[in-house]
Design a protein around this motif. Structure first.
Motif, mmCIF file in Angstrom:
data_model
loop_
_atom_site.group_PDB
_atom_site.id
_atom_site.type_symbol
_atom_site.label_atom_id
_atom_site.label_comp_id
_atom_site.label_asym_id
_atom_site.label_seq_id
_atom_site.Cartn_x
_atom_site.Cartn_y
_atom_site.Cartn_z
ATOM 1 N N HIS A 9 0.886 -0.818 -0.131
ATOM 2 C CA HIS A 9 0.499 -0.256 -0.456
ATOM 3 C C HIS A 9 1.194 1.187 -0.435
ATOM 4 C CE1 HIS A 9 -0.138 -1.080 4.295
ATOM 5 N NE2 HIS A 9 0.567 0.660 4.430
ATOM 6 N N GLY A 10 2.105 0.976 -0.696
ATOM 7 C CA GLY A 10 2.840 2.198 -0.105
ATOM 8 C C GLY A 10 2.502 3.443 0.808
ATOM 9 N N THR A 11 2.726 4.553 0.382
ATOM 10 C CA THR A 11 2.719 5.690 1.198
ATOM 11 C C THR A 11 0.452 6.148 1.086
ATOM 12 O OG1 THR A 11 2.796 7.995 -0.516
ATOM 13 C CG2 THR A 11 4.756 6.454 0.947
ATOM 14 N N LEU A 92 -11.878 -18.905 12.074
ATOM 15 C CA LEU A 92 -10.560 -18.320 13.392
ATOM 16 C C LEU A 92 -10.826 -18.888 14.292
ATOM 17 C CD1 LEU A 92 -9.876 -14.740 12.561
ATOM 18 C CD2 LEU A 92 -9.128 -17.041 11.976
ATOM 19 N N SER A 93 -12.076 -20.322 14.572
ATOM 20 C CA SER A 93 -11.928 -19.751 16.415
ATOM 21 C C SER A 93 -11.575 -21.570 15.617
ATOM 22 C CB SER A 93 -13.695 -20.214 16.844
ATOM 23 O OG SER A 93 -14.293 -20.924 15.719
ATOM 24 N N ARG A 94 -12.057 -22.236 14.931
ATOM 25 C CA ARG A 94 -11.634 -23.827 14.471
ATOM 26 C C ARG A 94 -9.854 -23.995 14.702
ATOM 27 N NH1 ARG A 94 -14.923 -24.636 8.525
ATOM 28 N NH2 ARG A 94 -16.941 -23.989 9.740
ATOM 29 N N ILE A 95 -9.091 -22.902 14.259
ATOM 30 C CA ILE A 95 -7.908 -22.708 14.860
ATOM 31 C C ILE A 95 -7.115 -21.854 15.847
ATOM 32 C CG2 ILE A 95 -7.375 -23.108 12.060
ATOM 33 C CD1 ILE A 95 -6.634 -19.833 12.398
ATOM 34 N N ASP A 96 -7.968 -21.605 17.246
ATOM 35 C CA ASP A 96 -8.321 -21.313 18.211
ATOM 36 C C ASP A 96 -7.902 -20.021 17.903
ATOM 37 O OD1 ASP A 96 -8.743 -24.077 19.409
ATOM 38 O OD2 ASP A 96 -7.132 -24.593 19.392
ATOM 39 N N ILE A 97 -8.361 -19.587 17.540
ATOM 40 C CA ILE A 97 -8.116 -17.619 17.454
ATOM 41 C C ILE A 97 -9.691 -17.368 17.287
ATOM 42 C CG2 ILE A 97 -7.665 -15.777 16.087
ATOM 43 C CD1 ILE A 97 -5.112 -17.346 16.283
ATOM 44 N N TRP A 98 -9.813 -16.793 18.901
ATOM 45 C CA TRP A 98 -11.147 -16.329 19.558
ATOM 46 C C TRP A 98 -11.479 -14.922 19.498
ATOM 47 C CZ3 TRP A 98 -13.480 -20.207 19.326
ATOM 48 C CH2 TRP A 98 -12.595 -21.535 19.884
ATOM 49 N N GLY A 99 -11.994 -13.980 18.029
ATOM 50 C CA GLY A 99 -11.763 -13.005 17.907
ATOM 51 C C GLY A 99 -13.472 -12.608 18.216
ATOM 52 N N GLU A 100 -13.013 -10.954 17.966
ATOM 53 C CA GLU A 100 -14.344 -9.989 18.602
ATOM 54 C C GLU A 100 -15.249 -9.638 17.169
ATOM 55 O OE1 GLU A 100 -13.669 -7.472 21.957
ATOM 56 O OE2 GLU A 100 -11.927 -9.070 22.576
ATOM 57 N N LEU A 101 -15.501 -8.750 17.751
ATOM 58 C CA LEU A 101 -16.322 -8.117 15.879
ATOM 59 C C LEU A 101 -16.187 -7.107 16.902
ATOM 60 C CD1 LEU A 101 -19.666 -10.163 15.551
ATOM 61 C CD2 LEU A 101 -17.778 -9.922 14.286
ATOM 62 N N ASP A 102 -15.964 -5.420 16.007
ATOM 63 C CA ASP A 102 -15.610 -4.649 15.987
ATOM 64 C C ASP A 102 -16.743 -3.492 14.989
ATOM 65 O OD1 ASP A 102 -15.279 -1.229 15.813
ATOM 66 O OD2 ASP A 102 -12.811 -2.444 16.286
ATOM 67 N N ASP A 103 -17.594 -2.998 15.987
ATOM 68 C CA ASP A 103 -19.201 -1.838 15.246
ATOM 69 C C ASP A 103 -18.697 -1.265 14.412
ATOM 70 O OD1 ASP A 103 -19.270 -0.947 17.536
ATOM 71 O OD2 ASP A 103 -21.614 -2.065 17.665
ATOM 72 N N ARG A 104 -17.290 -0.133 15.280
ATOM 73 C CA ARG A 104 -17.161 0.621 15.198
ATOM 74 C C ARG A 104 -15.652 1.176 14.337
ATOM 75 N NH1 ARG A 104 -17.951 3.848 20.731
ATOM 76 N NH2 ARG A 104 -19.932 3.386 21.253
ATOM 77 N N ARG A 105 -14.466 0.166 13.795
ATOM 78 C CA ARG A 105 -13.206 0.416 13.455
ATOM 79 C C ARG A 105 -14.257 1.063 11.882
ATOM 80 N NH1 ARG A 105 -8.143 1.144 14.166
ATOM 81 N NH2 ARG A 105 -6.898 0.512 11.858
ATOM 82 N N PRO A 106 -12.625 2.816 11.610
ATOM 83 C CA PRO A 106 -13.606 2.473 10.214
ATOM 84 C C PRO A 106 -12.110 2.248 9.246
ATOM 85 C CG PRO A 106 -12.212 4.193 11.616
ATOM 86 C CD PRO A 106 -12.626 3.135 12.798
ATOM 87 N N LEU A 107 -12.283 2.260 8.100
ATOM 88 C CA LEU A 107 -10.887 1.657 7.226
ATOM 89 C C LEU A 107 -9.733 2.559 7.514
ATOM 90 C CD1 LEU A 107 -13.002 0.932 4.049
ATOM 91 C CD2 LEU A 107 -12.039 -0.720 5.530
ATOM 92 N N ASP A 108 -8.706 2.360 7.388
ATOM 93 C CA ASP A 108 -7.460 2.935 7.600
ATOM 94 C C ASP A 108 -6.809 2.990 6.387
ATOM 95 O OD1 ASP A 108 -5.456 0.461 7.149
ATOM 96 O OD2 ASP A 108 -6.184 -0.027 9.592
ATOM 97 N N HIS A 109 -6.005 3.727 6.080
ATOM 98 C CA HIS A 109 -5.028 4.240 4.628
ATOM 99 C C HIS A 109 -4.813 2.840 4.025
ATOM 100 C CE1 HIS A 109 -0.977 4.649 5.820
ATOM 101 N NE2 HIS A 109 -0.660 4.510 4.634
ATOM 102 N N GLY A 110 -4.476 1.683 4.968
ATOM 103 C CA GLY A 110 -3.810 0.489 4.240
ATOM 104 C C GLY A 110 -5.358 -0.080 3.713
ATOM 105 N N ALA A 111 -6.507 0.563 3.988
ATOM 106 C CA ALA A 111 -7.383 -0.454 3.355
ATOM 107 C C ALA A 111 -7.990 0.166 2.050
ATOM 108 C CB ALA A 111 -8.145 -0.882 3.944
ATOM 109 N N TRP A 112 -8.404 1.489 2.817
ATOM 110 C CA TRP A 112 -9.354 2.416 0.957
ATOM 111 C C TRP A 112 -8.233 2.881 0.474
ATOM 112 C CZ3 TRP A 112 -6.741 7.323 1.428
ATOM 113 C CH2 TRP A 112 -6.543 8.014 2.857
ATOM 114 N N GLY A 113 -6.690 2.764 1.196
ATOM 115 C CA GLY A 113 -5.958 3.315 -0.364
ATOM 116 C C GLY A 113 -6.053 2.860 -0.923
ATOM 117 N N LEU A 114 -6.234 1.123 -1.137
ATOM 118 C CA LEU A 114 -5.955 0.793 -2.663
ATOM 119 C C LEU A 114 -7.407 0.198 -2.807
ATOM 120 C CD1 LEU A 114 -4.199 -2.534 -0.768
ATOM 121 C CD2 LEU A 114 -3.047 -0.674 -2.230
#
Length: 256
Positions: A9-11, A92-114
């Motif tokens: 994603h560069g700069t 992800l729970s199948r590999i013992d990664i227990w995630g949480e949902l985030d209903d507020r997180r905005p997209l950062d530039h690593g995501a929206w930039g692309l």
């Protein structure tokens, strides 16, 4: 079936630039079948817990300073997909990664930039995932393997980071690539083509100029996750490589 992609994603300025990499991103997406949804893991969302966005419509965060006003006008109001967010929790729970949902997180530039370049209409549902840089690289690969099941449902998985990504080394007025950066990129390319996970997981000890290219792991991890999502067939294709500022690599890999 959709591939998984690793994309540099560069700069933050990438979202405004017109160069060979941004032209590639536009042209490649036009040639691809349109995905039903996008799952993106950005180096700029770090968390000690696995977080999964669960928003109805995305806002963006300008996680940088010192750039022109034009970039602060970019938005990316893509919809979320709560069903997909919940599905990822289960995978992800199948590999013992227990995630949480985030209903507020905005997209950062690593995501929206692309995404702003690739799908400017912002009409494809997007779910973003955090990265935990404390997890060992073999576990990051397992996260990719778990997510890889989604490719069969026309979901595009993107790891967003950088293979050579060290802002303390960039040369703003340099238009050619420095040898050490090319050397590290070539080493990574060879290991990916041979699917040499042992070497890629231990790049710090095995790769030339590893500490210069990867001063911290968060930008390297998305490559490993995207590769893990291609574990079933282990087919890799280098789609693009160029450099900015002497050593900042703009690299795109596809994993089928």
């Amino acid at each position: 079936m959709m591939p998984s992609l690793f994309l540099s994603h560069g700069t933050p300025l990438l979202a405004l630039e017109k160069n060979s990499y941004t032209a590639f991103l536009k042209d490649y997406m036009k040639a691809m079948n349109k995905p039903a949804a996008i799952v993106i893991l950005s180096a700029h969302w770090e968390s000690g817990e696995q977080m999964i966005s669960a928003v109805r419509k995305h806002q963006v965060i300008y996680d940088f300073v010192g750039f022109s006003e034009e970039i602060f006008k970019i938005t990316y109001p893509a919809p979320g997909c709560l069903e997909l967010s919940d599905r990822i929790l289960t995978l992800l729970s199948r590999i013992d990664i227990w995630g949480e949902l985030d209903d507020r997180r905005p997209l950062d530039h690593g995501a929206w930039g692309l995404l702003h370049i690739m799908y400017p209409e912002a009409d494809i549902p997007v779910v973003s995932l955090s990265i935990n840089p404390e997890l060992p690289l073999n576990k990051q690969y397992d996260i990719g393997k778990a997510l890889g099941e989604l490719k069969e449902e026309n979901v595009l998985i993107i790891g967003s980071g950088g293979i050579v990504h060290n802002f303390s080394h960039i040369q703003k007025d340099m238009n050619v690539a420095e040898g050490w950066a090319i050397n590290f990129e070539n080493w990574v390319e060879g290991k990916i083509r041979n699917w040499d996970l042992e070497a890629l997981f231990n790049y710090e000890q095995k790769a030339p100029y590893s500490l210069d290219a990867v001063p911290t792991k968060e930008h390297y991890i998305p490559l490993i996750i995207a590769m893990g999502a291609g574990n079933e067939h282990k087919k890799a294709a280098l789609l693009h490589r160029s450099f900015q500022y002497g050593n900042l690599s703009l690299t795109a890999w596809k994993f089928d």
